[in-house]
Design an enzyme around this catalytic site. Structure first.
Site, PDB file in Angstrom:
ATOM      1  N   ASP A 293     -21.500 -17.423 -23.037  1.00  0.00           N
ATOM      2  CA  ASP A 293     -21.336 -16.069 -23.569  1.00  0.00           C
ATOM      3  C   ASP A 293     -21.579 -16.088 -25.068  1.00  0.00           C
ATOM      4  O   ASP A 293     -21.149 -17.008 -25.765  1.00  0.00           O
ATOM      5  CB  ASP A 293     -19.923 -15.546 -23.290  1.00  0.00           C
ATOM      6  CG  ASP A 293     -19.678 -15.387 -21.794  1.00  0.00           C
ATOM      7  OD1 ASP A 293     -20.655 -15.153 -21.063  1.00  0.00           O
ATOM      8  OD2 ASP A 293     -18.518 -15.513 -21.362  1.00  0.00           O
TER       9      ASP A 293
ATOM     10  N   ASP B   6      -7.778 -13.456 -25.007  1.00  0.00           N
ATOM     11  CA  ASP B   6      -6.495 -13.760 -24.374  1.00  0.00           C
ATOM     12  C   ASP B   6      -5.811 -15.005 -24.950  1.00  0.00           C
ATOM     13  O   ASP B   6      -4.736 -14.928 -25.532  1.00  0.00           O
ATOM     14  CB  ASP B   6      -6.623 -13.818 -22.840  1.00  0.00           C
ATOM     15  CG  ASP B   6      -7.833 -14.592 -22.339  1.00  0.00           C
ATOM     16  OD1 ASP B   6      -8.504 -15.243 -23.166  1.00  0.00           O
ATOM     17  OD2 ASP B   6      -8.095 -14.570 -21.117  1.00  0.00           O
TER      18      ASP B   6
ATOM     19  N   ASP C 179     -20.993 -20.651 -17.503  1.00  0.00           N
ATOM     20  CA  ASP C 179     -21.963 -19.757 -18.116  1.00  0.00           C
ATOM     21  C   ASP C 179     -21.739 -19.754 -19.632  1.00  0.00           C
ATOM     22  O   ASP C 179     -20.750 -20.289 -20.110  1.00  0.00           O
ATOM     23  CB  ASP C 179     -21.854 -18.336 -17.539  1.00  0.00           C
ATOM     24  CG  ASP C 179     -20.419 -17.919 -17.332  1.00  0.00           C
ATOM     25  OD1 ASP C 179     -19.584 -18.300 -18.185  1.00  0.00           O
ATOM     26  OD2 ASP C 179     -20.127 -17.229 -16.348  1.00  0.00           O
TER      27      ASP C 179
HETATM   28  P1  ATP Z   1     -14.501 -19.229 -16.893  1.00  0.00           P
HETATM   29  O1  ATP Z   1     -14.935 -20.624 -17.116  1.00  0.00           O
HETATM   30  O2  ATP Z   1     -13.590 -19.092 -15.770  1.00  0.00           O
HETATM   31  O3  ATP Z   1     -15.639 -18.216 -16.860  1.00  0.00           O
HETATM   32  P2  ATP Z   1     -13.921 -17.897 -19.351  1.00  0.00           P
HETATM   33  O4  ATP Z   1     -12.972 -18.215 -20.463  1.00  0.00           O
HETATM   34  O5  ATP Z   1     -15.380 -17.884 -19.703  1.00  0.00           O
HETATM   35  O6  ATP Z   1     -13.617 -18.894 -18.183  1.00  0.00           O
HETATM   36  P3  ATP Z   1     -14.251 -15.183 -18.575  1.00  0.00           P
HETATM   37  O7  ATP Z   1     -13.496 -14.378 -17.596  1.00  0.00           O
HETATM   38  O8  ATP Z   1     -15.692 -15.443 -18.319  1.00  0.00           O
HETATM   39  O9  ATP Z   1     -13.470 -16.520 -18.753  1.00  0.00           O
HETATM   40  O10 ATP Z   1     -14.093 -14.471 -19.974  1.00  0.00           O
HETATM   41  C1  ATP Z   1     -14.823 -14.833 -21.146  1.00  0.00           C
HETATM   42  C2  ATP Z   1     -13.946 -14.698 -22.379  1.00  0.00           C
HETATM   43  O11 ATP Z   1     -13.579 -13.325 -22.556  1.00  0.00           O
HETATM   44  C3  ATP Z   1     -12.628 -15.448 -22.321  1.00  0.00           C
HETATM   45  O12 ATP Z   1     -12.785 -16.786 -22.727  1.00  0.00           O
HETATM   46  C4  ATP Z   1     -11.755 -14.646 -23.258  1.00  0.00           C
HETATM   47  O13 ATP Z   1     -12.018 -14.987 -24.590  1.00  0.00           O
HETATM   48  C5  ATP Z   1     -12.237 -13.226 -23.020  1.00  0.00           C
HETATM   49  N1  ATP Z   1     -11.451 -12.538 -21.971  1.00  0.00           N
HETATM   50  C6  ATP Z   1     -11.732 -12.462 -20.653  1.00  0.00           C
HETATM   51  N2  ATP Z   1     -10.805 -11.759 -19.991  1.00  0.00           N
HETATM   52  C7  ATP Z   1      -9.912 -11.365 -20.911  1.00  0.00           C
HETATM   53  C8  ATP Z   1      -8.712 -10.598 -20.871  1.00  0.00           C
HETATM   54  N3  ATP Z   1      -8.264 -10.132 -19.713  1.00  0.00           N
HETATM   55  N4  ATP Z   1      -8.054 -10.381 -22.027  1.00  0.00           N
HETATM   56  C9  ATP Z   1      -8.518 -10.861 -23.207  1.00  0.00           C
HETATM   57  N5  ATP Z   1      -9.623 -11.599 -23.300  1.00  0.00           N
HETATM   58  C10 ATP Z   1     -10.319 -11.853 -22.185  1.00  0.00           C
HETATM   59 MG    MG Z   2     -16.958 -17.214 -18.354  1.00  0.00          MG
END
Ligand code: ATP
Ligand code: MG
Length: 462
Positions: free
Chosen positions: A87, A164, A85
């Site tokens: 963001d 994170d 997705d």
């Molecule tokens: P995925 O491909 O699994 O969706 P993602 O990096 O997009 O990976 P998400 O859970 O969708 O993961 O989170 C989006 C963003 O929000 C992360 O890339 C990170 O920058 C931030 N984020 C998410 N969870 C946390 C957390 N627990 N602490 C700090 N930042 C977070």
């Molecule tokens: Mg994501």
């Protein structure tokens, strides 16, 4: 928080020593300076980006706001992978985002977010989060340092250090198609390294879920783990107990449904994290006779990975039912030993084990019901007389229960002949089925030899 910000500043300054053209900087509240990677210095091209995400970015830009793609999508695009997705992060407030889009809904209480809808695709737009000292009053932590409330908007550089991992904190700027990097994320990305932003222990204490996210990303991306980020986990894994089971639901499912379930499982166990997510499964695995549960679980994880690689669908309840199978059987044995009738003992064991698991990781009621079906149907595979076989075939969870039977047979817990009988029965013609049923009443399957502990009678095949 100040020492944490100072550490970040040092890191960012060391990154800045590199030979990068000086560029105009976004307004900085924390003193952090970004390294800007121009369009020619990275490989993200607009035609890899969803057209809906681009619409959102351009609209925000045209309304005079800053708008960036951020997080997992930038990380994945840099790897040439298709993001799950997209963001968006912006300096527009959620209300301003809502005004800019008709197809927009504001969600979230802990932190307000805008969802912009395009049919099935949702583009999540988040306003930059703040971390300055003035936010102490709105940013509350518990006694372990965990963030409880978090409702403050900020600038891009503040937003960065709330994230994170360095590789999750890269911003793709729609204004000039550059990548804005405040934390050395591009270096870590190139080196294939997972590194937390800031002091690892503080960041894990703030949000222990980051420990399991570290494992998930390291495995999924094939990245190594910075040793300073791996070390504290052994001591801090127990903090997962403070996380509401509902919050762990999504993160734990993602762990095993990314196509790398076996490696993820092994790494979670390596860091003692698995025990906090599935304590009953860990107990089975570390019991004296761990050979069976381990093989059984690993085979189930391998099958999951294989199905994902083949583009087939995955039922999350199936994996959880394999994790908990050994615990259910043991509980049923205990119930029988306490004098419970066999059939009740099994149903009761299923309820007991499910409610114990729900204390660690929540899952919706339908998942629990499906797990009960899969377990409950195991004893029905050997009762094939009359219309029983046909009725079992019509059960909505027959297919999952049959897959479970195959796994049990592969592991020597169920009779392989019985499993292959059911394989043939499913594809046989009406006449063929009649013949198969007639032949079992003449020649029942030979009794299976027990391998280890006596299995509960109800779960045996004959
Ligand atoms: P995925 O491909 O699994 O969706 P993602 O990096 O997009 O990976 P998400 O859970 O969708 O993961 O989170 C989006 C963003 O929000 C992360 O890339 C990170 O920058 C931030 N984020 C998410 N969870 C946390 C957390 N627990 N602490 C700090 N930042 C977070
Ligand atoms: Mg994501």
């Amino acid at each position: 928080m100040l020492s944490f910000i100072k550490k970040i500043i040092n890191k960012a300054q060391s990154v800045e020593q590199k030979d990068v053209e000086p560029k105009p900087k976004p307004k900085a509240e924390t003193g952090l300076q970004p390294v800007i990677y121009t369009r020619s210095e990275h490989n993200i091209s607009r035609n890899q980006i969803s057209s809906n995400a681009l619409k959102v970015l351009y609209r925000l830009k045209n309304e005079g706001y800053d708008a960036y793609l951020v997080g997992g999508c930038v990380r994945d695009l840099l790897l040439g992978r298709e993001p799950k997705d997209f963001d968006v992060a912006t300096n527009a407030s959620p209300e301003q985002v809502k005004q800019a889009f008709r197809n927009c809904r504001l969600i979230g209480r802990r932190f307000r977010l805008a969802h912009v809808f395009f049919g099935c695709e949702i583009i999540e737009v988040a306003t930059f989060r703040g971390v300055s000292e003035q936010v102490q009053d709105v940013q509350k932590t518990d006694q372990d340092g965990r963030l409880l409330r978090d409702n403050h908007y900020g600038t891009i550089d503040e937003d960065v250090i709330r994230r994170d991992f360095t590789v999750n904190a890269l911003y793709y700027n729609i204004k000039d198609f550059s990548i804005v990097d405040y934390v050395g994320g591009m270096d870590d990305h190139r080196a294939g390294m997972m590194r937390l932003i800031g002091d690892p222990e503080t960041r894990y204490r703030e949000d222990p879920v980051r420990m399991i996210r570290l494992v998930r990303f390291a495995v999924k991306l094939g990245f190594s783990i910075n040793p300073e980020c791996g070390k504290p986990i052994y001591q801090l894994a127990g903090l997962l107990a403070n996380i509401p089971a509902a919050r762990l639901q999504d993160e734990t499912l993602k762990l095993f449904l990314s196509g790398y379930a076996v490696e993820t499982f092994e790494m979670l166990r390596h860091y003692d994290l698995f025990a906090h997510l599935y304590p009953l499964a860990e107990k089975s695995l570390s019991s004296e006779e761990q050979g069976f549960p381990k093989l059984f679980i690993v085979r189930a994880l391998e099958n999951t990975d294989k199905r994902i690689a083949e583009g087939k669908s995955i039922a999350p309840f199936f994996l959880i039912s394999t994790f908990l199978w050994d615990a259910v059987k043991n509980q049923a044995r205990e119930n029988i030993a306490e004098g419970m009738p066999e059939s009740v003992a099994h149903q009761q064991a299923a309820s007991q084990i499910i409610s114990q698991q729900l204390k660690s990781t929540a899952f919706p009621k339908y998942i629990g019901m499906a797990m009960r079906d899969v377990w409950g149907l195991q004893s029905r595979f050997c009762h094939r007389n009359g219309t029983r076989a046909y009725r079992l075939l019509d059960h909505p969870k027959f297919r999952a229960a049959y897959d479970f039977l195959l796994l049990r047979a592969e592991n020597g817990e169920a009779d392989p002949e019985l499993a292959s009988w059911w394989t043939d029965f499913q594809v046989a013609s009406a006449a063929g089925r009649k013949k198969m049923l007639a032949s079992i009443s003449r020649a029942p399957l030979r009794k299976r030899r027990r391998r280890r502990k006596p299995a509960v009678k109800k779960q045996q095949n004959d």
